[in-house]
Design a protein around this motif. Structure first.
Motif, PDB file in Angstrom:
ATOM      1  N   GLY A  54      10.779  -8.643  -2.452  1.00 28.93           N
ATOM      2  CA  GLY A  54      10.362  -7.711  -1.420  1.00 28.93           C
ATOM      3  C   GLY A  54       9.094  -6.954  -1.757  1.00 28.93           C
ATOM      4  O   GLY A  54       8.479  -6.326  -0.891  1.00 28.93           O
ATOM      5  N   GLU A  55       8.687  -7.027  -3.007  1.00 34.48           N
ATOM      6  CA  GLU A  55       7.494  -6.305  -3.434  1.00 34.48           C
ATOM      7  C   GLU A  55       6.235  -7.009  -2.931  1.00 34.48           C
ATOM      8  O   GLU A  55       6.191  -8.232  -2.852  1.00 34.48           O
ATOM      9  N   GLU A  56       5.227  -6.233  -2.580  1.00 30.49           N
ATOM     10  CA  GLU A  56       3.950  -6.755  -2.120  1.00 30.49           C
ATOM     11  C   GLU A  56       2.824  -5.991  -2.813  1.00 30.49           C
ATOM     12  O   GLU A  56       2.944  -4.798  -3.055  1.00 30.49           O
ATOM     13  N   LYS A  57       1.729  -6.708  -3.119  1.00 31.09           N
ATOM     14  CA  LYS A  57       0.555  -6.082  -3.695  1.00 31.09           C
ATOM     15  C   LYS A  57      -0.679  -6.623  -2.960  1.00 31.09           C
ATOM     16  O   LYS A  57      -0.715  -7.790  -2.588  1.00 31.09           O
ATOM     17  N   GLU A  58      -1.686  -5.780  -2.779  1.00 28.75           N
ATOM     18  CA  GLU A  58      -2.897  -6.201  -2.071  1.00 28.75           C
ATOM     19  C   GLU A  58      -4.134  -5.833  -2.860  1.00 28.75           C
ATOM     20  O   GLU A  58      -4.181  -4.809  -3.551  1.00 28.75           O
ATOM     21  N   ARG A  61      -9.097  -9.233  -0.039  1.00 26.87           N
ATOM     22  CA  ARG A  61      -8.602 -10.240   0.914  1.00 26.87           C
ATOM     23  C   ARG A  61      -7.307 -10.911   0.439  1.00 26.87           C
ATOM     24  O   ARG A  61      -6.806 -11.810   1.115  1.00 26.87           O
ATOM     25  N   LEU A  62      -6.795 -10.499  -0.684  1.00 28.52           N
ATOM     26  CA  LEU A  62      -5.609 -11.124  -1.270  1.00 28.52           C
ATOM     27  C   LEU A  62      -4.379 -10.237  -1.134  1.00 28.52           C
ATOM     28  O   LEU A  62      -4.457  -9.024  -1.308  1.00 28.52           O
ATOM     29  N   LYS A  63      -3.258 -10.888  -0.827  1.00 28.50           N
ATOM     30  CA  LYS A  63      -1.978 -10.179  -0.759  1.00 28.50           C
ATOM     31  C   LYS A  63      -0.914 -11.067  -1.378  1.00 28.50           C
ATOM     32  O   LYS A  63      -0.758 -12.219  -0.984  1.00 28.50           O
ATOM     33  N   ALA A  64      -0.201 -10.528  -2.357  1.00 26.53           N
ATOM     34  CA  ALA A  64       0.856 -11.278  -3.028  1.00 26.53           C
ATOM     35  C   ALA A  64       2.211 -10.725  -2.619  1.00 26.53           C
ATOM     36  O   ALA A  64       2.396  -9.511  -2.540  1.00 26.53           O
ATOM     37  N   THR A  65       3.142 -11.644  -2.350  1.00 27.38           N
ATOM     38  CA  THR A  65       4.503 -11.268  -1.987  1.00 27.38           C
ATOM     39  C   THR A  65       5.488 -12.017  -2.868  1.00 27.38           C
ATOM     40  O   THR A  65       5.166 -13.066  -3.441  1.00 27.38           O
ATOM     41  N   LEU A  66       6.711 -11.472  -2.958  1.00 26.51           N
ATOM     42  CA  LEU A  66       7.708 -12.050  -3.856  1.00 26.51           C
ATOM     43  C   LEU A  66       9.076 -12.084  -3.190  1.00 26.51           C
ATOM     44  O   LEU A  66       9.512 -11.101  -2.582  1.00 26.51           O
ATOM     45  N   THR A  67       9.732 -13.272  -3.291  1.00 25.55           N
ATOM     46  CA  THR A  67      11.131 -13.387  -2.904  1.00 25.55           C
ATOM     47  C   THR A  67      11.910 -13.772  -4.159  1.00 25.55           C
ATOM     48  O   THR A  67      11.347 -13.871  -5.242  1.00 25.55           O
TER      49      THR A  67
END
Lengths: 110, 114
Positions: A54-58, A61-67
């Motif tokens: 559920g964590e997201e980092k930006e 132009r880049l955005k990382a998400t995690l499941t």
């Protein structure tokens, strides 16, 4: 066996054409998931660390998400200077070792 | 801060020759690592160190030795180089202090063994 798989192996985009890179992992627990950018002839450059689903980092132009089983690196409106190889790595708990994927080679055309 | 530095940047060896790669970090990190990177293989851990005077084997340690006599330096040695050791070698460091144990990498050493 702990494993990290990145897809696609290579990706060509037109400037401004948004897309996503995938990093799927199979580990017994997760202490952290890391994204790096690597330019030809250079060392990996740290981008993001993600710790929990559920964590997201930006960053620009880049955005990382995690499941629980995968991470995505979303690239919005990419520019030619975003061309690089993007590496994903996981750090299982109880170990000092990091497991790297083989990377996605991104080429952004002007 | 210079971060993580590696010397030399390039080296060509003949089979059977020896050499030492030097890694230095100025971030006061406790942990240091040596990786090799080959096409299609990703980064593979050779040896690592969790503190001054301690070292441990990674995934592909055969043919390599390491030493960590000072906290800021981590040396990788090849006693008798083989063509299979042609690769790009990266050093990295990390710290557990403060939570994130992100690895920071050096610029790499490109080694060719003829």
């Amino acid at each position: 066996e702990d494993q990290v798989t990145q897809s696609p192996e290579a990706l060509r985009l037109q400037e401004g054409e948004s897309s996503s890179l995938n990093c799927s992992y199979t580990v017994s627990g997760l202490r952290g998931l890391f994204w790096y950018r690597q330019d030809p002839g250079k060392g990996p450059e740290f981008l993001f660390t993600l710790y929990s689903a559920g964590e997201e980092k930006e960053k620009e132009r880049l955005k990382a998400t995690l499941t629980k089983k995968e991470s995505f690196l979303h690239i919005t409106a990419p520019k030619p200077e975003d061309s690089a190889t993007y590496l994903c790595a996981v750090h299982p708990p109880g170990t000092y070792k990091y497991i790297f994927g083989t990377g996605t080679r991104l080429k952004v055309l002007a | 801060n210079a971060g993580v530095t590696q010397t030399p940047k390039f080296r060509v060896l003949k089979t059977g020759q020896s050499m030492t790669l030097l890694c230095a970090q100025d971030m006061n990190h406790e942990y240091m690592y040596w990786y090799r990177q080959d096409p299609g293989m990703g980064l593979r851990l050779i040896h690592y160190s969790v503190g001054e005077g301690t070292t441990a084997k990674g995934e592909v340690p055969d043919g390599y030795n390491v030493s960590r006599l000072k906290k800021q330096n981590f040396l990788l040695g090849l006693e008798s180089a083989a063509p299979s050791q042609t690769s790009v070698y990266f050093c990295a460091s990390s710290t557990i202090a403060g939570g994130p144990d992100t690895q920071y990498f050096g610029p790499g050493t490109r080694l060719t063994v003829l």
